[in-house]
Scaffold this motif. Structure first.
Motif, short mmCIF file in Angstrom:
data_model
loop_
_atom_site.label_atom_id
_atom_site.label_comp_id
_atom_site.label_asym_id
_atom_site.label_seq_id
_atom_site.Cartn_x
_atom_site.Cartn_y
_atom_site.Cartn_z
N GLY A 186 38.15 67.08 -8.15
CA GLY A 186 37.90 68.44 -7.71
C GLY A 186 37.87 69.43 -8.85
O GLY A 186 37.74 70.63 -8.64
N ALA A 187 37.99 68.94 -10.08
CA ALA A 187 37.97 69.81 -11.25
C ALA A 187 36.55 70.27 -11.56
O ALA A 187 35.59 69.59 -11.20
N MET A 188 36.44 71.42 -12.21
CA MET A 188 35.14 71.91 -12.67
C MET A 188 35.23 72.08 -14.18
O MET A 188 36.21 72.63 -14.68
N ALA A 189 34.20 71.62 -14.88
CA ALA A 189 34.20 71.69 -16.34
C ALA A 189 32.94 72.35 -16.85
O ALA A 189 31.88 72.29 -16.22
N THR A 190 33.07 72.98 -18.03
CA THR A 190 31.93 73.54 -18.74
C THR A 190 32.16 73.31 -20.23
O THR A 190 33.29 73.07 -20.66
N TYR A 191 31.07 73.38 -21.00
CA TYR A 191 31.18 73.26 -22.45
C TYR A 191 30.78 74.60 -23.05
O TYR A 191 29.71 75.12 -22.76
N ARG A 192 31.68 75.16 -23.86
CA ARG A 192 31.37 76.41 -24.55
C ARG A 192 32.27 76.53 -25.76
O ARG A 192 33.41 76.05 -25.75
N ALA A 193 31.75 77.13 -26.81
CA ALA A 193 32.52 77.42 -28.02
C ALA A 193 33.20 76.16 -28.58
O ALA A 193 34.39 76.16 -28.88
N SER A 194 32.45 75.07 -28.68
CA SER A 194 32.95 73.80 -29.23
C SER A 194 34.17 73.26 -28.48
O SER A 194 35.06 72.67 -29.08
N ALA A 195 34.21 73.49 -27.19
CA ALA A 195 35.33 73.00 -26.39
C ALA A 195 34.88 72.75 -24.96
O ALA A 195 33.93 73.35 -24.47
N ILE A 196 35.58 71.84 -24.33
CA ILE A 196 35.37 71.58 -22.91
C ILE A 196 36.45 72.37 -22.18
O ILE A 196 37.64 72.25 -22.48
N HIS A 197 36.04 73.20 -21.25
CA HIS A 197 36.95 74.00 -20.44
C HIS A 197 36.95 73.41 -19.04
O HIS A 197 35.88 73.20 -18.47
N ILE A 198 38.15 73.14 -18.52
CA ILE A 198 38.28 72.48 -17.23
C ILE A 198 39.27 73.26 -16.37
O ILE A 198 40.41 73.50 -16.79
N VAL A 199 38.84 73.68 -15.21
CA VAL A 199 39.77 74.28 -14.26
C VAL A 199 40.05 73.22 -13.20
O VAL A 199 39.14 72.54 -12.72
N PHE A 200 41.33 73.02 -12.91
CA PHE A 200 41.73 71.91 -12.05
C PHE A 200 42.95 72.26 -11.23
O PHE A 200 43.71 73.16 -11.58
N ARG A 201 43.13 71.53 -10.15
CA ARG A 201 44.32 71.67 -9.32
C ARG A 201 45.44 70.90 -10.00
O ARG A 201 45.26 69.74 -10.39
N VAL A 202 46.57 71.54 -10.18
CA VAL A 202 47.69 70.92 -10.90
C VAL A 202 48.39 69.89 -10.00
O VAL A 202 48.88 70.22 -8.92
N CYS A 203 48.36 68.66 -10.46
CA CYS A 203 49.12 67.58 -9.84
C CYS A 203 49.21 66.47 -10.89
O CYS A 203 48.47 66.45 -11.87
#
Length: 169
Positions: free
Chosen positions: A106-123
């Protein structure tokens, strides 16, 4: 169709059903050739920055408690690209690895500024998958991005918003 009918009315002619059918068929064929409207980056297959920002905004501003259950992970790279964007082939492989590792979380990821950014539910399961994702990204053959480091930012602890999320230290 209304405009098409008005054209025939203005020309003082009866509506030509065959012409109407040809118009509809041409319209359908043309629409098939258009790229789909998407929130997916064409290189990585991950979310576009705008879509990712919108998702962050909805979590932070949305239902009470939603942000508290989510966090932002940033997997940054130590390699030097000397200001260049990575080759599209590397971005494709990077996106495929990230998608594969995060499938079903259920996480969503994007690539920007030489990094992978991932928003996820904490578990616990998602934290494990993030660690596996970081390791898999580091294992990419011929990857000039170097080793990766991951930082975690709980969404409840600060002003993370659509255009204001943490950069790597």
């Amino acid at each position: 169709m209304t405009d098409f009918r008005a054209l025939f009315d203005a020309a003082e002619r009866d509506l030509d059903v065959d012409a109407l059918q040809s118009l509809a068929e041409g319209w359908a064929e043309g629409a098939e050739a258009l790229p789909p409207i998407s929130c997916t980056d064409v290189y990585t297959g991950l979310a576009t920055t705008a879509h990712f920002q919108r998702h962050l905004h909805e979590l932070v501003e949305g239902s009470p408690g939603a942000a508290a259950r989510h966090a932002l992970a940033i997997i940054g790279f130590t390699g030097e690209l000397e200001g260049r964007r990575p080759a599209w082939t590397l971005l494709v492989r990077l996106g495929a690895v990230v998608q594969g590792q995060l499938l079903g979380t259920g996480a969503m990821a994007t690539y920007r500024a030489s990094a992978i950014h991932i928003v996820f539910r904490v578990c616990e399961a998602n934290l494990l998958r993030l660690a596996q994702c970081k390791a898999a990204v580091e294992m990419l053959d011929g990857c000039p991005l170097g080793s990766a480091r991951m930082t975690l930012h709980p969404l409840e602890e600060g002003p993370i918003s659509a255009g204001n999320w943490p950069e790597l230290p």
